[in-house]
Design an enzyme around this catalytic site. Sequence first.
Site, short mmCIF file in Angstrom:
data_model
loop_
_atom_site.label_atom_id
_atom_site.label_comp_id
_atom_site.label_asym_id
_atom_site.label_seq_id
_atom_site.Cartn_x
_atom_site.Cartn_y
_atom_site.Cartn_z
N SER A 219 -7.00 1.58 8.91
CA SER A 219 -7.18 2.81 8.06
C SER A 219 -7.80 1.91 7.10
O SER A 219 -8.22 2.98 6.45
CB SER A 219 -5.50 3.31 7.48
N HIS B 253 -3.87 4.33 16.43
CA HIS B 253 -2.49 4.79 16.89
C HIS B 253 -1.83 5.50 17.51
O HIS B 253 -0.52 5.30 18.28
CB HIS B 253 -2.17 4.65 14.75
P1 AMP Z 1 -0.75 0.14 10.74
O1 AMP Z 1 -0.38 1.49 10.08
O2 AMP Z 1 -1.87 -0.40 9.94
O3 AMP Z 1 0.26 -0.65 9.87
O4 AMP Z 1 -0.49 0.12 12.11
C1 AMP Z 1 0.16 0.57 12.49
C2 AMP Z 1 -0.09 -0.14 14.38
O5 AMP Z 1 -1.38 0.70 14.69
C3 AMP Z 1 0.58 -1.48 14.80
O6 AMP Z 1 0.70 -2.43 15.33
C4 AMP Z 1 -1.01 -2.09 14.40
O7 AMP Z 1 -1.27 -3.14 15.03
C5 AMP Z 1 -1.69 -0.21 15.46
N1 AMP Z 1 -3.27 -0.25 14.92
C6 AMP Z 1 -3.69 -0.72 14.01
N2 AMP Z 1 -4.83 -0.30 14.25
C7 AMP Z 1 -5.37 -0.05 15.69
C8 AMP Z 1 -5.95 -0.39 16.60
N3 AMP Z 1 -7.64 -0.39 16.22
N4 AMP Z 1 -5.96 -0.85 18.11
C9 AMP Z 1 -4.28 -0.44 18.66
N5 AMP Z 1 -4.08 -0.64 17.45
C10 AMP Z 1 -3.98 -0.28 15.93
#
Ligand code: AMP
Length: 280
Positions: free
Chosen positions: A190, A41
């Site tokens: 997460s 993030h």
């Molecule tokens: P989430 O909180 O899981 O909905 O993720 C929020 C944003 O963070 C989304 O655009 C995900 O694709 C991105 N994201 C989650 N994990 C990673 C990671 N390891 N590297 C880069 N972006 C990520």
Amino acid sequence: MKIISNPFELKEYLHANKSIGFQENQSIGFVPTMGALHEGHISLIKKAKEQNELVVVSIFLNPTQFLKGEDLDKYPKKEVADTKLCQLSGVDVLFFPNVNDIYTQDEVSVLAPKVRGFVLEGESRPGHFNGVLTVVMKLLNIVNPTRAYFGKKDAQQLNLISLMVKQFFMSVEIVAVDTVREKDGLALSSRNAFLTKEEREEALKIATSLRNATAMVMRGVLDSKEITSNMREILAPLHIFYVEILNRNFNQLSHVEIGNTIILVEVRVGTTRLLDNIWL
Ligand code: AMP
């Protein structure tokens, strides 16, 4: 850092800021998240800061993208740590809405495309992407950013959001950000918090399978079946949802096309779904 939970207040704040402090050509970068923030993030936030005058992050655990029986209730929540991380990362506005701020009863909603929204992750989670697209549409309309940042790790989500923005003639630039990994290759997520020590070891097979696929391509092996069967052997003890080789438009490829290929994997380790991919 300003913290706002009401969508109308956020709209007004951004608008007011624009009329007082901001010039017309100044930009807003937006990073939507579901919280439990990690380095993945943070890299989205950093990119947004590099490219925009103002950075807005949202933390909203969106219930409509979870199917019945999924992990909505036990999804990690870290409000205090998340707020601190946003502050330290130089976020200007943190949008922290409640469910009732975003949803009412009997909603208008966005439907994911019948094919592309119901393959891969959408096949085992039918309706998941309806929820994702609906909340992203709402968030983009509230923030009205110049650019919005999404991780390549969730490649199908990124693809569908890009399609939605194009097909609904929305004026926001979607920026794709590279996947951040642990030193041993595990993609940050997460949901990694759910893994036991043993499961985390098992989960490394995902990165190993993707590394192996890359090595095969570098040796000149381009046949998709050959690569995916090798990957399936590595992943074998895990429950495999899919291993696919697609082009950047998410169409199946019989052979890897360098510069136009994504190799995608989704597995279950214990009770935790993990997905990852590599862009070649
Ligand atoms: P989430 O909180 O899981 O909905 O993720 C929020 C944003 O963070 C989304 O655009 C995900 O694709 C991105 N994201 C989650 N994990 C990673 C990671 N390891 N590297 C880069 N972006 C990520």
